[in-house]
Design an enzyme around this catalytic site. Structure first.
Site, PDB file in Angstrom:
ATOM      1  N   GLU A 256       0.831  -1.227   0.000  1.00 34.01           N
ATOM      2  CA  GLU A 256       0.000   0.000   0.000  1.00 34.01           C
ATOM      3  C   GLU A 256       0.852   1.258   0.000  1.00 34.01           C
ATOM      4  OE1 GLU A 256      -2.050  -0.497   3.701  1.00 34.01           O
ATOM      5  OE2 GLU A 256      -3.358  -2.089   2.989  1.00 34.01           O
TER       6      GLU A 256
ATOM      7  N   GLY B 147       2.099   4.990  -0.584  1.00 32.21           N
ATOM      8  CA  GLY B 147       1.494   6.298  -0.835  1.00 32.21           C
ATOM      9  C   GLY B 147       2.593   7.293  -1.149  1.00 32.21           C
ATOM     10  N   ARG B 148       3.297   7.676  -0.091  1.00 35.06           N
ATOM     11  CA  ARG B 148       4.341   8.690  -0.201  1.00 35.06           C
ATOM     12  C   ARG B 148       5.358   8.402  -1.310  1.00 35.06           C
ATOM     13  NH1 ARG B 148       5.994  11.608   4.292  1.00 35.06           N
ATOM     14  NH2 ARG B 148       4.989  10.017   5.565  1.00 35.06           N
TER      15      ARG B 148
ATOM     16  N   CYS C 166      -1.034  32.648  11.998  1.00 40.28           N
ATOM     17  CA  CYS C 166      -0.612  33.192  13.294  1.00 40.28           C
ATOM     18  C   CYS C 166      -0.406  32.099  14.325  1.00 40.28           C
ATOM     19  CB  CYS C 166      -1.557  34.283  13.786  1.00 40.28           C
ATOM     20  SG  CYS C 166      -3.256  33.834  13.711  1.00 40.28           S
ATOM     21  N   GLU C 167       0.636  31.333  14.096  1.00 42.45           N
ATOM     22  CA  GLU C 167       1.129  30.302  15.020  1.00 42.45           C
ATOM     23  C   GLU C 167       2.643  30.358  14.906  1.00 42.45           C
ATOM     24  OE1 GLU C 167      -0.692  28.097  16.874  1.00 42.45           O
ATOM     25  OE2 GLU C 167      -2.618  28.745  16.058  1.00 42.45           O
TER      26      GLU C 167
HETATM   27  C1  LIG Z   1      -2.541   1.213   6.695  1.00 43.38           C
HETATM   28  C2  LIG Z   1      -1.704   2.116   5.880  1.00 43.38           C
HETATM   29  N1  LIG Z   1      -1.331   1.731   4.649  1.00 43.38           N
HETATM   30  C3  LIG Z   1      -0.574   2.516   3.846  1.00 43.38           C
HETATM   31  C4  LIG Z   1      -0.152   3.752   4.272  1.00 43.38           C
HETATM   32  C5  LIG Z   1       0.682   4.589   3.350  1.00 43.38           C
HETATM   33  O1  LIG Z   1       1.915   4.831   3.883  1.00 43.38           O
HETATM   34  P1  LIG Z   1       3.047   5.547   3.028  1.00 43.38           P
HETATM   35  O2  LIG Z   1       2.489   6.775   2.449  1.00 43.38           O
HETATM   36  O3  LIG Z   1       4.106   5.789   4.012  1.00 43.38           O
HETATM   37  O4  LIG Z   1       3.474   4.556   1.959  1.00 43.38           O
HETATM   38  C6  LIG Z   1      -0.518   4.210   5.545  1.00 43.38           C
HETATM   39  C7  LIG Z   1      -0.067   5.525   6.012  1.00 43.38           C
HETATM   40  O5  LIG Z   1       0.167   5.816   7.133  1.00 43.38           O
HETATM   41  C8  LIG Z   1      -1.323   3.372   6.372  1.00 43.38           C
HETATM   42  O6  LIG Z   1      -1.709   3.768   7.585  1.00 43.38           O
END
Ligand SMILES: Cc1ncc(COP(=O)(O)O)c(C=O)c1O
Length: 414
Positions: A273, A275-276, A343-344
């Site tokens: 999975e 993302g980043r 404003c933080e």
């Molecule tokens: C269950 C789960 N899967 C996948 C991801 C994606 O993580 P990343 O963006 O670090 O690959 C996250 C992000 O925290 C997550 O909580």
């Protein structure tokens, strides 16, 4: 050609001038490269070779429909963290069977809708949640496909706010309780156990935590098979980090090799999975300098029109993002504290940065902002969510317009 490069001293995205986009649309704005997203997705996908696998892009990193559709067209599946991300995935054209539903706090109304949908799996985080899924499945007359998220007590060695795999973190079922819970699923007529799931953290830059988590899952899957509970696949979560500061991090190839080496003895398909790692480096946040003023004898504040409302990571995790001027000037350098307009006092985008001299109106690009940037943006100080642009095949287009005051008050009743 790399994605964001200087041509004639001006920063471009795949050959398109960031200054041109900023002149036309104003700032702050996000610019994403479709080519970089494709390339980064393929780098992970192709590293699996012919090992059975499926990438479920983690929508939480950035769920702009334009980005999600690019990934769907490449064959990606989706990881959704809320019923609203599921709705978005459906809207982007993912079939329910290509969506996994993760998340530590799924509300009753979310599960009520999700259970009868026929998702690939609901990744269950506790014994209580499993019971709630079961009773909703019984009510709907379906057999819900579930995976158990296990907390393997593994240190991701990432920032504490994005480490999720330690016993003290709120995520998953403790490893010691998991087997019993899994054994119980076999006796339930409205539940079908399809996988075990781990996700030990995000922005993981060394291989050990990822390898250890995969080995943990492989051992468990082998035990379960011996005990007569075969799985359909294993879900190893996301977490692959990126280099925000130019230091070497785990490559997509080494990451995938570690996963496949650990899981191959089980023969089970891998769900990953990311993302980043797919969208982070594919986006920049472009901002304008709105003020410059003295700070110390050696440095100045450069106030820009993007801050914690547009990119929360520096304020939230002291995260580092490179910041570059869009127009490269002379070799001269000055020291700046680059701060946002909110404003933080924590609204600092970059501390102690050496940049070419900045003046009001100059543009800067905050790099590697494609993940957890726009996705975490807020309306604090009534700031509108930033506009987003996609560059694809030498052309650019607005994929999300800037919010207006009407948008900002649209939900309010006087
Ligand atoms: C269950 C789960 N899967 C996948 C991801 C994606 O993580 P990343 O963006 O670090 O690959 C996250 C992000 O925290 C997550 O909580």
């Amino acid at each position: 050609m790399s994605t964001f490069t200087y041509l004639d001293s001006e920063l471009h995205c795949d050959g398109v001038s960031l200054a041109t986009i900023a002149r036309a649309e104003g700032t702050p704005l996000y610019v994403y490269s479709a080519a970089a997203i494709r390339e980064r997705y393929r780098a992970i996908d192709e590293a699996f070779g012919d090992y059975p696998h499926r990438l479920h892009y983690a929508l939480k990193a950035n769920s702009a429909l334009a980005i999600v559709r690019v990934l769907r067209d490449l064959g990606s599946a989706a990881d959704a963290n809320s019923i609203w991300e599921i709705d978005l995935a459906l809207r982007a054209g993912f079939p329910p069977a290509d969506i996994v539903f993760t998340g530590v706090g799924k509300a009753g109304h979310e599960l009520e809708r999700a259970v009868p949908m026929g998702l690939k799996a609901i990744n269950v985080e506790s014994a209580g949640e499993l019971e709630r899924v079961e009773s909703l499945a019984a009510r709907a007359g379906v057999r819900a496909r579930v995976a158990i998220r296990i907390n393997p007590d593994i240190d991701a060695r990432s920032h504490p706010h994005i480490s999720t795999g330690l016993k003290i973190n709120k995520f998953g079922v403790p490893a010691a309780e998991a087997r019993e819970l899994i054994a119980a699923i076999g006796r339930r007529s409205h539940l079908s156990l399809v996988a075990v799931h781990v996700h030990v953290g995000s922005q993981i830059t060394t291989i050990e935590p990822l390898r250890n988590a995969a080995s943990f899952v492989a051992d468990l899957a082998a035990d379960l098979r011996r005990a007569g509970t075969p799985l359909e696949y294993v879900d190893l979560g996301g977490g692959l980090g990126i280099s925000y500061d130019g230091q070497a991090v785990v490559s997509a190839r080494d990451y995938v090799t570690a996963l496949v080496d650990a899981i191959r003895p089980t023969g089970l398909p891998i769900v990953s999975e990311p993302g980043r790692a797919i969208v982070g480096p594919a986006g920049v946040l472009v901002a304008s300098v709105v003020d410059v003023k003295p700070r110390t004898a050696a440095s100045e504040f450069a106030v820009i029109d993007a801050g914690m409302t547009e990119l929360m990571r520096p304020a939230l995790y002291s995260a580092y993002h490179r910041i570059d001027p869009v127009r490269q000037a002379a070799d001269q350098r000055r020291q700046y504290e680059i701060v946002g307009p909110v404003c933080e006092s924590s609204d600092v985008v970059g501390r102690d940065r050496e940049l070419t001299p900045l003046a009001v109106g100059d543009l800067v690009a905050i790099r590697d902002a494609g993940a957890y940037g726009s996705a975490m943006a807020s309306n604090y100080n009534r700031r509108p969510l930033p506009l987003e642009v996609m560059v694809d095949d030498g052309q650019w287009r607005v994929v999300r317009r800037r919010q207006t005051v009407d948008d900002l008050v649209a939900l309010e009743r006087e």
